[in-house]
Design a protein around this motif. Structure first.
Motif, short mmCIF file in Angstrom:
data_model
loop_
_atom_site.label_atom_id
_atom_site.label_comp_id
_atom_site.label_asym_id
_atom_site.label_seq_id
_atom_site.Cartn_x
_atom_site.Cartn_y
_atom_site.Cartn_z
N GLU A 74 3.39 22.29 7.26
CA GLU A 74 2.94 23.42 6.58
C GLU A 74 4.06 24.18 5.89
O GLU A 74 3.85 24.52 4.69
CB GLU A 74 1.94 24.14 7.37
CG GLU A 74 0.70 23.31 7.73
CD GLU A 74 0.94 22.40 9.03
OE1 GLU A 74 -0.02 21.89 9.30
OE2 GLU A 74 2.10 22.55 9.45
N MET A 75 5.01 24.57 6.68
CA MET A 75 6.08 25.50 6.35
C MET A 75 6.79 24.95 5.27
O MET A 75 7.13 25.34 4.22
CB MET A 75 6.68 26.30 7.51
CG MET A 75 5.98 26.96 8.33
SD MET A 75 5.39 28.58 7.82
CE MET A 75 5.33 29.59 9.15
N LEU A 76 7.38 23.78 5.54
CA LEU A 76 8.12 23.02 4.62
C LEU A 76 7.58 22.69 3.43
O LEU A 76 8.24 22.70 2.45
CB LEU A 76 8.65 21.64 5.31
CG LEU A 76 9.70 21.60 6.46
CD1 LEU A 76 9.90 20.40 7.19
CD2 LEU A 76 11.05 22.37 5.89
N ASP A 77 6.16 22.41 3.40
CA ASP A 77 5.59 22.20 2.10
C ASP A 77 5.74 23.49 1.16
O ASP A 77 6.03 23.31 -0.29
CB ASP A 77 4.09 21.68 2.26
CG ASP A 77 3.86 20.36 2.91
OD1 ASP A 77 5.12 19.52 2.61
OD2 ASP A 77 2.78 19.93 3.18
N GLY A 85 15.71 23.62 -4.82
CA GLY A 85 16.17 23.19 -6.21
C GLY A 85 17.69 23.89 -6.54
O GLY A 85 18.12 24.43 -5.47
N PRO A 86 18.27 23.61 -7.36
CA PRO A 86 19.64 24.32 -7.68
C PRO A 86 19.28 25.61 -7.97
O PRO A 86 18.51 26.25 -8.37
CB PRO A 86 19.98 23.53 -9.20
CG PRO A 86 18.74 23.24 -9.74
CD PRO A 86 17.86 23.03 -8.56
N THR A 87 20.66 26.39 -7.57
CA THR A 87 20.56 27.87 -7.85
C THR A 87 21.67 28.07 -8.72
O THR A 87 22.28 27.50 -9.32
CB THR A 87 21.30 28.36 -6.64
OG1 THR A 87 22.55 27.90 -6.26
CG2 THR A 87 20.55 27.95 -5.09
N PRO A 88 21.29 29.45 -9.49
CA PRO A 88 22.02 29.76 -10.67
C PRO A 88 23.42 29.83 -10.42
O PRO A 88 24.33 29.53 -11.54
CB PRO A 88 21.62 31.28 -10.95
CG PRO A 88 20.11 31.22 -10.22
CD PRO A 88 20.34 30.34 -8.87
N GLY A 89 24.15 29.92 -9.19
CA GLY A 89 25.49 29.93 -9.08
C GLY A 89 26.01 28.47 -8.85
O GLY A 89 27.27 28.54 -8.66
N GLY A 90 25.40 27.51 -9.04
CA GLY A 90 25.96 26.16 -8.91
C GLY A 90 25.66 25.62 -7.40
O GLY A 90 26.07 24.46 -7.23
N GLY A 91 25.00 26.17 -6.79
CA GLY A 91 24.62 25.77 -5.26
C GLY A 91 23.31 25.06 -5.33
O GLY A 91 22.79 24.86 -6.29
N ARG A 92 22.70 24.84 -4.33
CA ARG A 92 21.44 24.11 -4.10
C ARG A 92 20.85 24.41 -2.77
O ARG A 92 21.46 24.77 -1.74
CB ARG A 92 21.74 22.57 -4.30
CG ARG A 92 20.44 21.80 -4.20
CD ARG A 92 20.60 20.39 -4.32
NE ARG A 92 19.27 19.72 -4.67
CZ ARG A 92 18.19 19.67 -5.54
NH1 ARG A 92 18.87 20.36 -6.80
NH2 ARG A 92 17.11 19.21 -5.44
N LEU A 93 19.49 24.59 -2.94
CA LEU A 93 18.56 24.85 -2.01
C LEU A 93 17.79 24.05 -1.43
O LEU A 93 16.78 23.56 -2.30
CB LEU A 93 17.99 26.23 -2.03
CG LEU A 93 16.93 27.04 -1.17
CD1 LEU A 93 17.87 27.19 0.22
CD2 LEU A 93 16.52 28.28 -1.71
N ASP A 94 17.90 23.27 -0.37
CA ASP A 94 17.08 22.06 0.31
C ASP A 94 15.99 22.45 1.38
O ASP A 94 16.80 23.35 2.00
CB ASP A 94 17.90 20.72 0.29
CG ASP A 94 18.28 20.21 -1.06
OD1 ASP A 94 17.57 20.16 -2.02
OD2 ASP A 94 19.63 20.13 -1.23
N PHE A 95 15.08 21.54 1.85
CA PHE A 95 14.55 21.77 3.19
C PHE A 95 14.25 20.45 3.69
O PHE A 95 14.17 19.49 2.96
CB PHE A 95 13.46 22.66 2.72
CG PHE A 95 13.59 23.93 2.22
CD1 PHE A 95 13.40 24.95 3.11
CD2 PHE A 95 13.46 24.14 0.91
CE1 PHE A 95 13.91 26.32 2.47
CE2 PHE A 95 13.59 25.44 0.25
CZ PHE A 95 13.94 26.38 1.24
N ALA A 96 14.28 20.31 4.91
CA ALA A 96 14.48 19.25 5.72
C ALA A 96 13.67 19.25 6.99
O ALA A 96 13.83 20.32 7.70
CB ALA A 96 15.54 18.40 5.90
N HIS A 97 12.92 18.23 7.48
CA HIS A 97 12.18 18.15 8.84
C HIS A 97 13.50 18.15 9.82
O HIS A 97 14.18 17.03 9.67
CB HIS A 97 11.22 17.15 8.77
CG HIS A 97 10.48 17.17 10.11
ND1 HIS A 97 10.94 16.68 11.28
CD2 HIS A 97 9.36 17.63 10.21
CE1 HIS A 97 9.76 16.67 12.20
NE2 HIS A 97 8.72 17.55 11.53
N ALA A 98 13.36 18.69 10.88
CA ALA A 98 14.14 18.71 11.94
C ALA A 98 13.36 19.56 12.99
O ALA A 98 12.84 20.60 12.83
CB ALA A 98 15.45 19.17 11.75
#
Length: 274
Positions: A74-77, A85-98
């Motif tokens: 529920e939280m990850l969804d 997604g990509p960030t304005p500074g050229g980075g990236r924000l992702d989420f994964a189950h663990a």
């Protein structure tokens, strides 16, 4: 928002009802975290929940590759939909189950952080060595945990759960006041692992508003195991809430300006040797 022993079900909307108060300790933690050694740092957020504070990592380090880990679907969804997604500074924000109880760094990280999650992980301090080993030289491990398990909000919850009416169903459901260590113990553990450590505590004086706001707060966090255990019995759930609500009203009386809710938190920032 990782699993307790009884695997509580999480409700992102309920958790986010007090998002401003809940985010403040993470902001205060980040203020003491040094910049990672890499230009495009790899950052892990253990127990990212709905991602509302994970985004602060991308705001602070726009080129970072940030991964939020959680074991709540529920939280990850919610995090994926609102923040991935990509960030304005050229980075990236992702989420994964663990699951923090078993997660190990699969690749070196510049920064590993955890916000109000490790209290759900029995023996979490035993994992520090493995996580610090997964940092690059000069990398940082930083976390904050609630230190209020002896406060009325938690003590009353446990007392009711252990009462004659509820003990058969709930006695093993809740965490005890040893869910986290004291600051001095965290300091000892982290320095013994060769880190330069900064450990401190703060008691926030939250002023909550609305009807039964302390109950509303704990419905999003500490009360989740009880709500999960009684989910198949709405009558019992409401009976427990009525008993607990009355106790909270006495312990945290409302004033003309709101309901004061003291909340102690423990912080640690540990920098690995270069």
């Amino acid at each position: 928002m990782n699993a307790a022993m009884n695997a509580p079900a999480w409700d992102p909307a309920q958790y986010l009802r007090h998002a401003g108060h809940r985010a403040r300790p993470f902001v205060d933690l980040l203020a003491r975290v040094p910049d990672p050694p890499g230009a495009a740092p790899r950052i892990a957020d253990l127990g990212c929940g709905p991602g509302n504070v994970t985004v602060l990592l991308a705001d602070r380090w726009p080129a970072a590759r940030v991964t939020g880990y959680d074991n709540s679907t529920e939280m990850l969804d919610r995090a994926h939909v609102e923040h991935a997604g990509p960030t304005p500074g050229g980075g990236r924000l992702d989420f994964a189950h663990a699951d923090v109880r078993t997660w190990t760094p699969g690749t070196p990280y510049d920064l590993i952080v955890s916000n109000a999650t490790l209290q759900w992980v029995p023996g979490h301090a035993e994992r520090f060595g493995e996580w610090i080993a997964g940092l690059v030289p000069g990398g940082t491990f930083a976390f904050q945990v609630p230190g209020n398990f002896s406060a009325p909000s938690h003590r009353l919850m446990r007392e009711i759960a252990h009462s004659a009416r509820w003990r058969d169903r709930l006695a093993e459901t809740l965490r005890h006041d040893d869910a986290v260590l004291e600051p001095a113990e965290y300091l000892q553990r982290l320095t013994a692992l060769g880190c330069e450590a900064d450990v401190w505590e703060t008691t926030y004086q939250h002023l909550l508003h609305g009807e039964d706001p302390v109950l509303d707060w704990v419905k999003g966090t500490g009360l989740r195991p009880v709500l999960t255990a009684l989910a198949d019995d709405p009558g019992a759930r409401e009976a427990f809430l009525a008993e607990y609500r009355a106790a909270l009203r006495e312990a945290y009386p409302a004033t003309a300006h709101g309901t004061p809710f003291p909340f102690r938190r423990i912080f640690a920032v540990a920098r690995k040797g270069a």
